[in-house]
Design a protein around this motif. Structure first.
Motif, PDB file in Angstrom:
ATOM      1  N   VAL A 279      46.959  14.068  55.186  1.00  0.00           N
ATOM      2  CA  VAL A 279      46.116  15.079  54.552  1.00  0.00           C
ATOM      3  C   VAL A 279      44.719  15.020  55.144  1.00  0.00           C
ATOM      4  O   VAL A 279      44.257  13.961  55.578  1.00  0.00           O
ATOM      5  CB  VAL A 279      46.032  14.896  53.013  1.00  0.00           C
ATOM      6  N   ARG A 280      44.042  16.156  55.168  1.00  0.00           N
ATOM      7  CA  ARG A 280      42.636  16.188  55.565  1.00  0.00           C
ATOM      8  C   ARG A 280      41.800  15.502  54.487  1.00  0.00           C
ATOM      9  O   ARG A 280      42.244  15.332  53.352  1.00  0.00           O
ATOM     10  CB  ARG A 280      42.164  17.634  55.725  1.00  0.00           C
ATOM     11  N   ARG A 282      39.368  16.714  52.881  1.00  0.00           N
ATOM     12  CA  ARG A 282      39.046  17.645  51.797  1.00  0.00           C
ATOM     13  C   ARG A 282      40.121  17.702  50.723  1.00  0.00           C
ATOM     14  O   ARG A 282      39.889  18.213  49.629  1.00  0.00           O
ATOM     15  CB  ARG A 282      38.842  19.045  52.372  1.00  0.00           C
ATOM     16  N   ALA A 283      41.308  17.180  51.024  1.00  0.00           N
ATOM     17  CA  ALA A 283      42.421  17.267  50.071  1.00  0.00           C
ATOM     18  C   ALA A 283      42.163  16.429  48.824  1.00  0.00           C
ATOM     19  O   ALA A 283      42.726  16.703  47.755  1.00  0.00           O
ATOM     20  CB  ALA A 283      43.717  16.826  50.738  1.00  0.00           C
ATOM     21  N   ALA A 301      45.230  15.034  46.397  1.00  0.00           N
ATOM     22  CA  ALA A 301      46.164  15.582  47.387  1.00  0.00           C
ATOM     23  C   ALA A 301      47.603  15.444  46.915  1.00  0.00           C
ATOM     24  O   ALA A 301      48.434  16.332  47.139  1.00  0.00           O
ATOM     25  CB  ALA A 301      45.984  14.875  48.728  1.00  0.00           C
ATOM     26  N   ARG A 309      50.354  21.003  50.880  1.00  0.00           N
ATOM     27  CA  ARG A 309      50.575  19.757  51.630  1.00  0.00           C
ATOM     28  C   ARG A 309      50.906  20.042  53.094  1.00  0.00           C
ATOM     29  O   ARG A 309      50.453  19.316  53.994  1.00  0.00           O
ATOM     30  CB  ARG A 309      51.698  18.937  50.983  1.00  0.00           C
ATOM     31  N   SER A 311      49.867  22.678  54.758  1.00  0.00           N
ATOM     32  CA  SER A 311      48.606  23.135  55.334  1.00  0.00           C
ATOM     33  C   SER A 311      47.678  21.966  55.641  1.00  0.00           C
ATOM     34  O   SER A 311      47.038  21.927  56.701  1.00  0.00           O
ATOM     35  CB  SER A 311      47.920  24.105  54.363  1.00  0.00           C
ATOM     36  N   GLU A 312      47.606  21.000  54.731  1.00  0.00           N
ATOM     37  CA  GLU A 312      46.721  19.857  54.922  1.00  0.00           C
ATOM     38  C   GLU A 312      47.218  18.908  56.010  1.00  0.00           C
ATOM     39  O   GLU A 312      46.438  18.179  56.619  1.00  0.00           O
ATOM     40  CB  GLU A 312      46.560  19.084  53.601  1.00  0.00           C
TER      41      GLU A 312
END
Length: 371
Positions: A279-280, A282-283, A301, A309, A311-312
């Motif tokens: 995950v990024r 930002r998650a 997240a 998920r 997308s991240e």
């Protein structure tokens, strides 16, 4: 049904017609993986010795030092060191609206120097992501070329029967054409996993750009009147309060970035990692009021939808950042193989069109004139 000869034709056309663009995207993407490390090498302000682990970052000291050095230019965000040998980074905006970077020692908060916004990392990212074109058109073009590379990979597996047997097959040296043909196939086999990953994530970026972007539910909260009326820069005391409260609302959050308000109605957002895979930063986040330092909202997240998920996970998979310097080193090595694959494929196309016998030496000038 398409026979092997037609597959070979499509494989050659897909590679040669877009060879320059494909080579450029692969090379810039390979360097984008290690672009932060290139900046580290070229800017001494980013280096820290002895090394400092992320859990020892003194955020209040960094923020206070940044405000003391320049009390006028607003701080946009604070960033944790990428690795123990990196400095912490503060992103700011000057009176003209231009962004620039400042680097601080992660523990003492000591100022180490400045850096431009348009550094090597930005150059390789923008070149690879959208070819320095307007974002909509550039990303679309790059992602469509990802589809072309995906077709090339599939067709390459079709035209080479029992391709899985060639991973450790030594290239033939009987002729130039045979040698480069075997090298091209060898590079393709060993880098096929990376090509598959970057093509699939590239297709996902294209789908997101044209309407499949994941929707993250937003929590509604009430900011203090001052924060609603203007973009408030937290005081040193409020900032320290915010950092001390993060563990209360997001256990085990390793802080990676702190975003400060740039417009009225924005909160302080603390982002990071909590052990959730792929995950990024930002998650996972926690939001606070920039004036009162009161808790507003949080995001885990692990609690997001399957769509979110996916997308991240796109960025960590596309750039190989999920295991730090180790995964990036692997991505860089196989990215070099992918770049060499594109170059050797173009050279093979030129050799094929010279129509010479394998035993006759090939002049380089003939190859490129014919291609």
């Amino acid at each position: 049904m398409i026979d092997r000869k037609k597959w070979h034709k499509w494989h050659s056309l897909a590679g040669i017609k877009f060879s320059i663009l494909i080579c450029f995207i692969l090379v810039t993407g390979t360097f984008a993986v290690v672009s932060h490390e290139i900046d580290w090498l070229t800017n001494a302000s980013q280096r820290v010795w002895p090394q400092v682990t992320n859990d020892k970052v003194n955020w209040p000291a960094i923020y206070s030092s940044a405000i003391k050095i320049n009390p006028i230019d607003p701080v946009i965000s604070l960033h944790a060191p990428l690795d123990p040998w990196f400095a912490a980074q503060v992103l700011r905006r000057n009176a003209k609206g231009d962004r620039y970077r400042q680097f601080f020692h992660p523990v003492s908060g000591r100022y180490q120097g400045d850096g431009r916004w348009y550094n090597w990392q930005r150059f390789f990212r923008m070149s690879h992501r959208h070819l320095m074109l307007p974002t909509l058109y550039g990303i679309t073009l790059v992602c469509c070329l990802g589809l072309v590379m995906f077709v090339s990979m599939i067709s390459g597996m079709v035209i080479y029967p029992k391709w899985w047997r060639g991973f450790f097959r030594k290239p033939r040296t009987g002729s130039c054409k045979a040698f480069w043909n075997d090298v091209h196939r060898l590079f393709g086999l060993w880098s096929s996993w990376l090509l598959l990953v970057v093509c699939l994530t590239g297709i996902w970026y294209l789908l997101e750009l044209w309407g499949l972007r994941a929707h993250v539910p937003q929590e509604h909260y009430q900011l203090s009147p001052q924060a609603e009326a203007e973009a408030v820069r937290p005081s040193a005391a409020a900032f320290t309060d915010i950092i001390s409260r993060v563990p209360q609302y997001h256990t085990n959050l390793a802080i990676k970035r702190i975003r400060l308000p740039e417009r009225p109605g924005e909160s302080v957002i603390v982002e990071g990692q909590d052990g959730t895979k792929l995950v990024r930063d930002r998650a996972n986040n926690v939001e606070f009021d920039p004036v009162s330092a009161q808790y507003l909202a949080r995001r885990y997240a692990s609690g997001q939808s399957f769509h979110v998920r996916i997308s991240e996970a796109a960025d960590p998979l596309h750039f190989g950042t999920f295991a730090g310097i180790y995964s990036k080193a692997v991505y860089f090595f196989f990215g070099v193989l992918l770049s060499a694959l594109a170059i050797s494929g173009t050279y093979l196309y030129g050799l094929r069109h010279t129509r010479v016998h394998r035993t006759i030496p090939v002049e380089g000038s003939k190859v490129w004139r014919s291609s």
